[in-house]
Write an enzyme that holds these catalytic residues in place. Structure first.
Site, short mmCIF file in Angstrom:
data_model
loop_
_atom_site.label_atom_id
_atom_site.label_comp_id
_atom_site.label_asym_id
_atom_site.label_seq_id
_atom_site.Cartn_x
_atom_site.Cartn_y
_atom_site.Cartn_z
N GLN A 31 0.83 -1.21 0.00
CA GLN A 31 0.00 0.00 0.00
C GLN A 31 0.86 1.26 0.00
O GLN A 31 2.07 1.20 0.25
CB GLN A 31 -0.91 -0.02 1.22
CG GLN A 31 -0.16 -0.16 2.53
CD GLN A 31 -0.94 -0.86 3.63
OE1 GLN A 31 -2.15 -1.00 3.55
NE2 GLN A 31 -0.26 -1.31 4.66
N HIS A 62 -8.14 3.64 20.07
CA HIS A 62 -7.39 2.52 20.66
C HIS A 62 -7.95 2.10 22.02
O HIS A 62 -8.02 0.90 22.31
CB HIS A 62 -5.90 2.90 20.75
CG HIS A 62 -5.26 3.04 19.39
ND1 HIS A 62 -4.77 4.22 18.90
CD2 HIS A 62 -5.07 2.12 18.41
CE1 HIS A 62 -4.30 4.04 17.68
NE2 HIS A 62 -4.47 2.78 17.36
N ASP A 86 0.90 0.78 13.86
CA ASP A 86 1.31 2.06 14.45
C ASP A 86 1.64 1.93 15.94
O ASP A 86 2.23 2.83 16.53
CB ASP A 86 0.24 3.14 14.23
CG ASP A 86 -1.12 2.69 14.73
OD1 ASP A 86 -1.28 2.50 15.94
OD2 ASP A 86 -2.04 2.53 13.90
N GLU A 106 1.87 -7.74 12.03
CA GLU A 106 1.55 -6.64 11.11
C GLU A 106 2.12 -7.00 9.74
O GLU A 106 3.29 -7.35 9.62
CB GLU A 106 2.17 -5.34 11.64
CG GLU A 106 2.28 -4.21 10.64
CD GLU A 106 0.94 -3.74 10.07
OE1 GLU A 106 0.01 -3.45 10.85
OE2 GLU A 106 0.83 -3.67 8.82
N ASP A 138 1.77 -12.06 7.56
CA ASP A 138 0.34 -12.11 7.26
C ASP A 138 -0.44 -12.60 8.50
O ASP A 138 -0.31 -13.77 8.89
CB ASP A 138 0.15 -13.06 6.08
CG ASP A 138 -1.30 -13.18 5.66
OD1 ASP A 138 -2.20 -12.64 6.36
OD2 ASP A 138 -1.55 -13.83 4.64
N GLY A 139 -1.24 -11.73 9.07
CA GLY A 139 -1.99 -12.08 10.27
C GLY A 139 -3.04 -13.15 10.02
O GLY A 139 -3.39 -13.91 10.93
N ASP A 157 -6.83 -5.04 14.50
CA ASP A 157 -6.75 -3.59 14.27
C ASP A 157 -6.33 -3.39 12.82
O ASP A 157 -5.18 -3.07 12.52
CB ASP A 157 -5.75 -2.95 15.24
CG ASP A 157 -5.64 -1.45 15.02
OD1 ASP A 157 -6.48 -0.88 14.29
OD2 ASP A 157 -4.71 -0.85 15.58
N PRO A 164 -4.92 -5.35 1.56
CA PRO A 164 -4.43 -6.37 2.48
C PRO A 164 -5.38 -6.69 3.63
O PRO A 164 -5.25 -7.72 4.28
CB PRO A 164 -3.11 -5.76 3.01
CG PRO A 164 -3.10 -4.34 2.64
CD PRO A 164 -4.04 -4.17 1.47
N1 SPD Z 1 -11.33 3.67 7.92
C1 SPD Z 1 -10.18 3.43 8.71
C2 SPD Z 1 -10.24 2.22 9.56
C3 SPD Z 1 -8.90 2.03 10.19
C4 SPD Z 1 -8.89 1.23 11.38
N2 SPD Z 1 -7.56 0.97 11.87
C5 SPD Z 1 -6.80 2.10 12.26
C6 SPD Z 1 -5.46 1.75 12.78
C7 SPD Z 1 -5.17 2.44 14.06
N3 SPD Z 1 -4.26 1.71 14.87
#
Ligand code: SPD
Length: 282
Positions: A31, A62, A86, A106, A138-139, A157, A164
């Protein structure tokens, strides 16, 4: 064309924008990863032009994703986070002293690298916490290969169901997540907007109810996401234990939360829009 000085996510005829500028933009194997500096919310992260997070607008997302699961599961020694590059989700999980091992998988190492470099407050101390173990991979495959009943909590998350993250919303993936949960475990996932992604949201909650037996959405806000109105869905096999926050865990984290509290959580589960409740029950 975006106006100079504005960074927009354009979705379904609406622009969700922040005033600011791009400070890094790179294409990974998966990406386009952009880091921006915004006037209102500090530095932020977009993937393929979609808002993921920002320094001064991330606690709500979060805290909402993590604490209903971590306060409701019977035990929390072993936690798996899929996505979350992140670091914000891992940071919130590690605030619970009962977490002894946190595995995060991740898919995109560039997200981790750029978040560590530009958004260090997101992960906080997670990257060096001895309980934390990062796998760049790959989760979905990780969950498929994990042993039965190996985690107390599984948290997804991910991004929107495209690219992906597409496979993070289907039955086969959810079935593996249920299989790898220990008895008394809780599953959690971001489950999109009840307004901007209404169908995905409803389909996801219904599917989780079929796979786990119990699943409930909880509602809140992430101002820069499409519609600003967002949801997180929690699931378990032995009852809606994610709705009952254990007092000792609440006491250990509540003072450090910006949005989440046991009371806020009760209201957020109850704040189900009438049309979504009807659709889920139909
Ligand atoms: N539309 C965005 C959805 C994103 C969800 N994940 C965000 C990652 C933050 N840790």
């Amino acid at each position: 064309m975006p106006e100079p000085g504005w960074i927009d996510e354009i979705f379904d005829g609406v622009r969700y924008g922040l005033e600011g500028h791009v400070i890094s933009e790179q294409q990974s194997s998966f990406q386009r990863v952009s880091i921006i500096e915004s006037k209102r919310y500090g530095k932020g992260l977009l993937l393929d032009g979609c808002w993921m997070t920002a320094e001064h607008q991330e606690r709500h997302y979060h805290e909402s994703l993590v604490h209903p699961a971590l306060c409701g599961a019977e035990a929390i020694e072993r936690v798996l986070v899929i996505g979350g590059g992140d670091g914000g989700t891992a940071r919130e999980c590690l605030r619970h002293s009962g977490v002894k091992e946190l595995h995060m998988v991740e898919i995109d190492g560039l997200v981790v690298e750029l978040s560590q470099q530009h958004l260090p407050s997101l992960g906080g101390g997670c990257w060096t916490d001895p309980r934390f173990q990062l796998t760049v991979g790959d989760g979905i495959a990780f969950a498929a290969n994990a042993a039965d009943a190996s985690y107390n909590v599984v948290i997804v998350d991910g991004s929107d169901p495209a690219g992906p993250a597409e496979g993070l919303f289907n039955r086969a993936f959810f079935e593996n997540c249920r299989r790898i949960l220990k008895p008394g475990g809780v599953f959690a996932t971001q489950s999109e907007s009840p307004e901007a992604f209404r169908k995905v949201h409803i389909d996801t909650v219904k599917l989780l109810r079929e796979v786990f037996g119990y699943a409930d959405p909880m509602y809140g806000w992430v101002p820069m996401y499409p519609s600003g109105w967002w949801s997180w869905t929690f699931a378990a096999v032995d009852g809606p234990r994610y709705r009952q926050a254990k007092p000792e865990r609440v006491a250990s984290i509540a003072a450090g939360c910006e949005i989440w509290s046991a009371r806020w959580q009760r209201g957020a589960f109850d704040a189900i829009p009438a049309n979504i409740e009807r659709a889920l029950n139909s």
